[in-house]
Design a protein around this motif. Structure first.
Motif, PDB file in Angstrom:
ATOM      1  N   PRO A 117       0.793  -1.244   0.000  1.00  0.00           N
ATOM      2  CA  PRO A 117       0.000   0.000   0.000  1.00  0.00           C
ATOM      3  C   PRO A 117       0.821   1.288   0.000  1.00  0.00           C
ATOM      4  N   GLU A 118       2.078   1.233   0.481  1.00  0.00           N
ATOM      5  CA  GLU A 118       2.912   2.437   0.465  1.00  0.00           C
ATOM      6  C   GLU A 118       3.199   2.904  -0.961  1.00  0.00           C
ATOM      7  N   GLY A 119       3.098   1.985  -1.923  1.00  0.00           N
ATOM      8  CA  GLY A 119       3.284   2.352  -3.323  1.00  0.00           C
ATOM      9  C   GLY A 119       4.711   2.308  -3.808  1.00  0.00           C
ATOM     10  N   THR A 120       5.663   2.217  -2.894  1.00  0.00           N
ATOM     11  CA  THR A 120       7.075   2.155  -3.247  1.00  0.00           C
ATOM     12  C   THR A 120       7.847   1.657  -2.040  1.00  0.00           C
ATOM     13  N   ARG A 121       9.119   1.337  -2.209  1.00  0.00           N
ATOM     14  CA  ARG A 121       9.914   0.889  -1.068  1.00  0.00           C
ATOM     15  C   ARG A 121      10.154   2.029  -0.094  1.00  0.00           C
ATOM     16  N   SER A 122      10.169   1.674   1.184  1.00  0.00           N
ATOM     17  CA  SER A 122      10.460   2.669   2.210  1.00  0.00           C
ATOM     18  C   SER A 122      11.878   3.205   2.020  1.00  0.00           C
ATOM     19  N   PRO A 123      12.061   4.530   2.061  1.00  0.00           N
ATOM     20  CA  PRO A 123      13.399   5.088   1.868  1.00  0.00           C
ATOM     21  C   PRO A 123      14.303   4.967   3.092  1.00  0.00           C
ATOM     22  N   ASP A 124      13.722   4.664   4.256  1.00  0.00           N
ATOM     23  CA  ASP A 124      14.534   4.660   5.474  1.00  0.00           C
ATOM     24  C   ASP A 124      14.136   3.584   6.488  1.00  0.00           C
ATOM     25  N   GLY A 125      13.343   2.610   6.071  1.00  0.00           N
ATOM     26  CA  GLY A 125      12.967   1.535   6.977  1.00  0.00           C
ATOM     27  C   GLY A 125      11.726   1.800   7.803  1.00  0.00           C
ATOM     28  N   ARG A 126      11.198   3.019   7.738  1.00  0.00           N
ATOM     29  CA  ARG A 126       9.962   3.328   8.459  1.00  0.00           C
ATOM     30  C   ARG A 126       8.751   2.986   7.588  1.00  0.00           C
ATOM     31  N   LEU A 127       7.583   2.926   8.203  1.00  0.00           N
ATOM     32  CA  LEU A 127       6.352   2.611   7.494  1.00  0.00           C
ATOM     33  C   LEU A 127       5.623   3.901   7.145  1.00  0.00           C
ATOM     34  N   TYR A 128       5.300   4.052   5.858  1.00  0.00           N
ATOM     35  CA  TYR A 128       4.679   5.298   5.403  1.00  0.00           C
ATOM     36  C   TYR A 128       3.190   5.139   5.099  1.00  0.00           C
ATOM     37  N   ARG A 129       2.540   6.248   4.913  1.00  0.00           N
ATOM     38  CA  ARG A 129       1.099   6.298   4.681  1.00  0.00           C
ATOM     39  C   ARG A 129       0.701   5.454   3.468  1.00  0.00           C
ATOM     40  N   GLY A 130      -0.367   4.696   3.615  1.00  0.00           N
ATOM     41  CA  GLY A 130      -0.833   3.847   2.531  1.00  0.00           C
ATOM     42  C   GLY A 130      -1.677   4.599   1.522  1.00  0.00           C
ATOM     43  N   ARG A 131      -1.600   4.184   0.288  1.00  0.00           N
ATOM     44  CA  ARG A 131      -2.448   4.747  -0.762  1.00  0.00           C
ATOM     45  C   ARG A 131      -3.741   3.949  -0.829  1.00  0.00           C
ATOM     46  N   THR A 132      -4.813   4.605  -1.248  1.00  0.00           N
ATOM     47  CA  THR A 132      -6.145   4.018  -1.101  1.00  0.00           C
ATOM     48  C   THR A 132      -6.511   2.976  -2.151  1.00  0.00           C
ATOM     49  N   GLY A 133      -5.590   2.621  -3.034  1.00  0.00           N
ATOM     50  CA  GLY A 133      -5.872   1.571  -4.007  1.00  0.00           C
ATOM     51  C   GLY A 133      -6.237   0.262  -3.328  1.00  0.00           C
ATOM     52  N   ILE A 134      -5.604  -0.035  -2.195  1.00  0.00           N
ATOM     53  CA  ILE A 134      -5.907  -1.244  -1.447  1.00  0.00           C
ATOM     54  C   ILE A 134      -7.357  -1.250  -1.001  1.00  0.00           C
ATOM     55  N   ALA A 135      -7.864  -0.082  -0.578  1.00  0.00           N
ATOM     56  CA  ALA A 135      -9.252   0.018  -0.128  1.00  0.00           C
ATOM     57  C   ALA A 135     -10.212  -0.174  -1.308  1.00  0.00           C
ATOM     58  N   ARG A 136      -9.884   0.419  -2.434  1.00  0.00           N
ATOM     59  CA  ARG A 136     -10.739   0.267  -3.612  1.00  0.00           C
ATOM     60  C   ARG A 136     -10.846  -1.199  -4.020  1.00  0.00           C
ATOM     61  N   LEU A 137      -9.737  -1.906  -3.964  1.00  0.00           N
ATOM     62  CA  LEU A 137      -9.733  -3.308  -4.374  1.00  0.00           C
ATOM     63  C   LEU A 137     -10.617  -4.168  -3.477  1.00  0.00           C
ATOM     64  N   THR A 138     -10.457  -4.012  -2.172  1.00  0.00           N
ATOM     65  CA  THR A 138     -11.239  -4.859  -1.277  1.00  0.00           C
ATOM     66  C   THR A 138     -12.721  -4.517  -1.323  1.00  0.00           C
ATOM     67  N   LEU A 139     -13.052  -3.231  -1.514  1.00  0.00           N
ATOM     68  CA  LEU A 139     -14.463  -2.857  -1.568  1.00  0.00           C
ATOM     69  C   LEU A 139     -15.101  -3.223  -2.904  1.00  0.00           C
ATOM     70  N   MET A 140     -14.332  -3.189  -3.989  1.00  0.00           N
ATOM     71  CA  MET A 140     -14.880  -3.546  -5.298  1.00  0.00           C
ATOM     72  C   MET A 140     -15.073  -5.053  -5.453  1.00  0.00           C
TER      73      MET A 140
END
Length: 222
Positions: A117-140
């Motif tokens: 869901p982050e859309g790309t690899r973490s640049p520093d090992g921390r977890l970043y905000r997820g993009r809503t494509g994951i939500a669209r997939l599960t709801l669709m």
């Protein structure tokens, strides 16, 4: 046949070299559509994910991985597609839509779709905000979301480049998340954000990473 052979060969190599610890894999349903959503710290994450899950996992990858020339290019194309990668031009103007529709097709076929869901690899090992494509997939599609966490793969391949090193790896799966309570609300941006944040909260608990409430692409640009 090639997928089975590759999985067996790489599986043996992985167990011998890395002896990965796999937790909660029984949370993945044995049949039907499933979304695996997790953190992404290095290039090799998808390989470990594909090898520890019994069912075939499909995921989106850059089309440049399968368009190389010569023997090396053909070998890379065979390897990535055999591992379950579906090439998509994500850099184009409609890359996000193409990835979303590809994921929906896989789930409509009753298969497993892996997504970061982050859309790309973490640049520093921390977890970043997820993009809503994951939500669209599960709801669709109505597919359950099984959160997962890769722990230690950043030590295997720091920065996502170079030859993999030997380091302990743990792949941890959480319980399936059901979002049927939001049925028919896949166009509501507040619902999409709430679903995405719930998924990322579970990924954070599984991975133990520090959470940063900005997109990883913005962090990279900065």
């Amino acid at each position: 046949m090639s997928r089975s052979v590759l999985k067996v060969l790489l599986g043996v190599l992985m167990r011998v070299l890395y002896r990965p610890v796999v937790e909660g894999v029984e949370s993945i349903p044995g049949e039907g559509p499933v979304i695996l959503a997790g953190n992404h710290v290095t290039f090799i994450d998808s390989m470990f994910l594909s090898l520890v899950v019994k069912r075939q996992v499909y995921f989106i990858g850059k089309d440049e991985y399968v368009t190389g020339k010569g023997v090396k290019g053909r070998l890379m194309a065979w390897f990535f597609t055999t591992c379950g990668m579906i090439p998509v031009d994500r850099d184009g103007g409609h890359g996000g839509v193409a990835a979303l529709m590809t994921g929906r097709r896989i789930l409509d076929e009753g298969k497993i779709f892996g997504i970061y869901p982050e859309g790309t690899r973490s640049p520093d090992g921390r977890l970043y905000r997820g993009r809503t494509g994951i939500a669209r997939l599960t709801l669709m599609t109505g597919a359950p979301v099984v959160p997962f966490a890769m722990v230690g793969t950043d030590k295997v391949q720091p920065g996502g480049k170079g030859m993999p090193r030997i380091a302990p790896v743990t792949v941890r799966f959480g319980r399936p998340l059901d979002f049927s309570r939001y049925d028919g609300m896949d166009r509501d941006r507040y619902v999409l954000r709430a679903v995405t944040d719930e998924v990322m909260s579970q990924v954070m608990k599984l991975s133990g990473q520090e959470y940063v409430d900005i997109y990883a692409t913005k962090a990279k640009a900065a």
